[in-house]
Design a protein around this motif. Structure first.
Motif, PDB file in Angstrom:
ATOM      1  N   UNK A   1       0.824  -1.143  -0.182  1.00  0.00           N
ATOM      2  CA  UNK A   1       0.250   0.079   0.010  1.00  0.00           C
ATOM      3  C   UNK A   1       0.735   1.198  -0.076  1.00  0.00           C
ATOM      4  N   UNK A   2       0.687   2.219  -0.988  1.00  0.00           N
ATOM      5  CA  UNK A   2       1.513   3.159  -0.918  1.00  0.00           C
ATOM      6  C   UNK A   2       0.778   4.441  -0.220  1.00  0.00           C
ATOM      7  N   UNK A   3       1.826   5.190   0.319  1.00  0.00           N
ATOM      8  CA  UNK A   3       1.309   6.212   1.124  1.00  0.00           C
ATOM      9  C   UNK A   3       1.242   7.670   0.157  1.00  0.00           C
ATOM     10  N   UNK A   4       0.028   8.384   0.244  1.00  0.00           N
ATOM     11  CA  UNK A   4      -0.207   9.633  -0.413  1.00  0.00           C
ATOM     12  C   UNK A   4       0.763  10.655  -0.070  1.00  0.00           C
ATOM     13  N   UNK A   5       1.398  11.415  -0.966  1.00  0.00           N
ATOM     14  CA  UNK A   5       2.209  12.487  -0.777  1.00  0.00           C
ATOM     15  C   UNK A   5       1.237  13.733   0.095  1.00  0.00           C
ATOM     16  N   UNK A   6       2.282  14.357   0.819  1.00  0.00           N
ATOM     17  CA  UNK A   6       1.578  15.501   1.650  1.00  0.00           C
ATOM     18  C   UNK A   6       1.478  16.730   0.379  1.00  0.00           C
ATOM     19  N   UNK A   7       0.586  17.547   0.669  1.00  0.00           N
ATOM     20  CA  UNK A   7       0.383  18.581  -0.011  1.00  0.00           C
ATOM     21  C   UNK A   7       1.588  19.371  -0.657  1.00  0.00           C
ATOM     22  N   UNK A   8       2.677  19.604   0.299  1.00  0.00           N
ATOM     23  CA  UNK A   8       3.834  20.259  -0.277  1.00  0.00           C
ATOM     24  C   UNK A   8       4.086  19.521  -1.240  1.00  0.00           C
ATOM     25  N   UNK A   9       4.554  18.119  -1.271  1.00  0.00           N
ATOM     26  CA  UNK A   9       5.320  17.345  -2.280  1.00  0.00           C
ATOM     27  C   UNK A   9       4.598  17.192  -3.212  1.00  0.00           C
ATOM     28  N   UNK A  10       3.070  17.104  -3.157  1.00  0.00           N
ATOM     29  CA  UNK A  10       2.090  17.172  -4.462  1.00  0.00           C
ATOM     30  C   UNK A  10       2.378  18.330  -5.184  1.00  0.00           C
ATOM     31  N   UNK A  11       2.580  19.367  -4.658  1.00  0.00           N
ATOM     32  CA  UNK A  11       2.575  20.674  -5.451  1.00  0.00           C
ATOM     33  C   UNK A  11       3.992  20.702  -6.039  1.00  0.00           C
ATOM     34  N   UNK A  12       4.858  20.468  -5.392  1.00  0.00           N
ATOM     35  CA  UNK A  12       6.355  20.485  -5.972  1.00  0.00           C
ATOM     36  C   UNK A  12       6.431  19.520  -7.249  1.00  0.00           C
ATOM     37  N   UNK A  13       5.760  18.454  -7.259  1.00  0.00           N
ATOM     38  CA  UNK A  13       5.803  17.332  -8.113  1.00  0.00           C
ATOM     39  C   UNK A  13       4.878  17.941  -9.499  1.00  0.00           C
ATOM     40  N   UNK A  14       3.845  18.457  -9.186  1.00  0.00           N
ATOM     41  CA  UNK A  14       3.012  19.093 -10.224  1.00  0.00           C
ATOM     42  C   UNK A  14       3.955  20.258 -10.908  1.00  0.00           C
ATOM     43  N   UNK A  15       4.446  21.123 -10.126  1.00  0.00           N
ATOM     44  CA  UNK A  15       5.432  22.135 -10.732  1.00  0.00           C
ATOM     45  C   UNK A  15       6.472  21.614 -11.539  1.00  0.00           C
ATOM     46  N   UNK A  16       7.299  20.461 -10.880  1.00  0.00           N
ATOM     47  CA  UNK A  16       8.029  19.956 -11.787  1.00  0.00           C
ATOM     48  C   UNK A  16       7.825  19.439 -12.871  1.00  0.00           C
ATOM     49  N   UNK A  17       6.841  18.654 -13.280  1.00  0.00           N
ATOM     50  CA  UNK A  17       6.063  18.321 -14.273  1.00  0.00           C
ATOM     51  C   UNK A  17       5.609  18.983 -15.331  1.00  0.00           C
ATOM     52  N   UNK A  18       5.043  20.165 -15.023  1.00  0.00           N
ATOM     53  CA  UNK A  18       4.506  21.185 -15.814  1.00  0.00           C
ATOM     54  C   UNK A  18       5.666  21.933 -16.397  1.00  0.00           C
ATOM     55  N   UNK A  19       6.750  22.305 -15.663  1.00  0.00           N
ATOM     56  CA  UNK A  19       8.158  22.899 -16.036  1.00  0.00           C
ATOM     57  C   UNK A  19       8.628  21.933 -17.280  1.00  0.00           C
ATOM     58  N   UNK A  20       8.677  20.739 -16.938  1.00  0.00           N
ATOM     59  CA  UNK A  20       9.316  19.675 -17.899  1.00  0.00           C
ATOM     60  C   UNK A  20       8.453  19.608 -19.054  1.00  0.00           C
ATOM     61  N   UNK A  21       6.963  19.671 -19.091  1.00  0.00           N
ATOM     62  CA  UNK A  21       6.258  19.621 -20.158  1.00  0.00           C
ATOM     63  C   UNK A  21       5.855  20.710 -21.266  1.00  0.00           C
ATOM     64  N   UNK A  22       5.925  22.103 -20.466  1.00  0.00           N
ATOM     65  CA  UNK A  22       5.520  23.160 -21.188  1.00  0.00           C
ATOM     66  C   UNK A  22       6.751  23.696 -21.895  1.00  0.00           C
ATOM     67  N   UNK A  23       6.585  24.371 -22.984  1.00  0.00           N
ATOM     68  CA  UNK A  23       7.804  24.942 -23.811  1.00  0.00           C
ATOM     69  C   UNK A  23       8.101  26.245 -23.265  1.00  0.00           C
ATOM     70  N   UNK A  24       8.542  26.745 -22.095  1.00  0.00           N
ATOM     71  CA  UNK A  24       9.022  27.784 -21.767  1.00  0.00           C
ATOM     72  C   UNK A  24      10.021  28.373 -22.121  1.00  0.00           C
TER      73      UNK A  24
END
Length: 90
Positions: A1-24
């Protein structure tokens, strides 16, 4: 059973994924074509502003709420759809 990430980790992961995907880092000439559907440059600016704001907040130890993560995710999903229409993401 995997543990859900805390809100800070989830936000950091979202930011990292978007920065990697969008052509900034793509030159403006490659973003603004002859015909645009929406304005991809403005869409990227909106997302970049939000990401920078959250990066700053996270650096100052502000803990995001679940609704704020969801709201940023929804914004990025909608912007990605616009970028895809313009051929800037797969």
């Amino acid at each position: 059973m995997t543990k859900k990430p805390d809100c800070t980790s989830a936000m950091k992961k979202l930011i990292t994924e978007v920065r990697g995907d969008f052509p900034f880092n793509v030159p403006e000439a490659n973003i603004c074509g002859i015909s645009c559907i929406g304005c991809p440059k403005k869409l990227l600016e909106i997302v970049d502003t939000e990401l920078c704001d959250w990066e700053s907040k996270l650096d100052n130890h502000v803990v995001p709420k679940f609704g704020e993560i969801s709201q940023l995710g929804k914004l990025c999903k909608n912007v990605r759809r616009g970028l895809k229409r313009n051929g800037l993401v797969e």
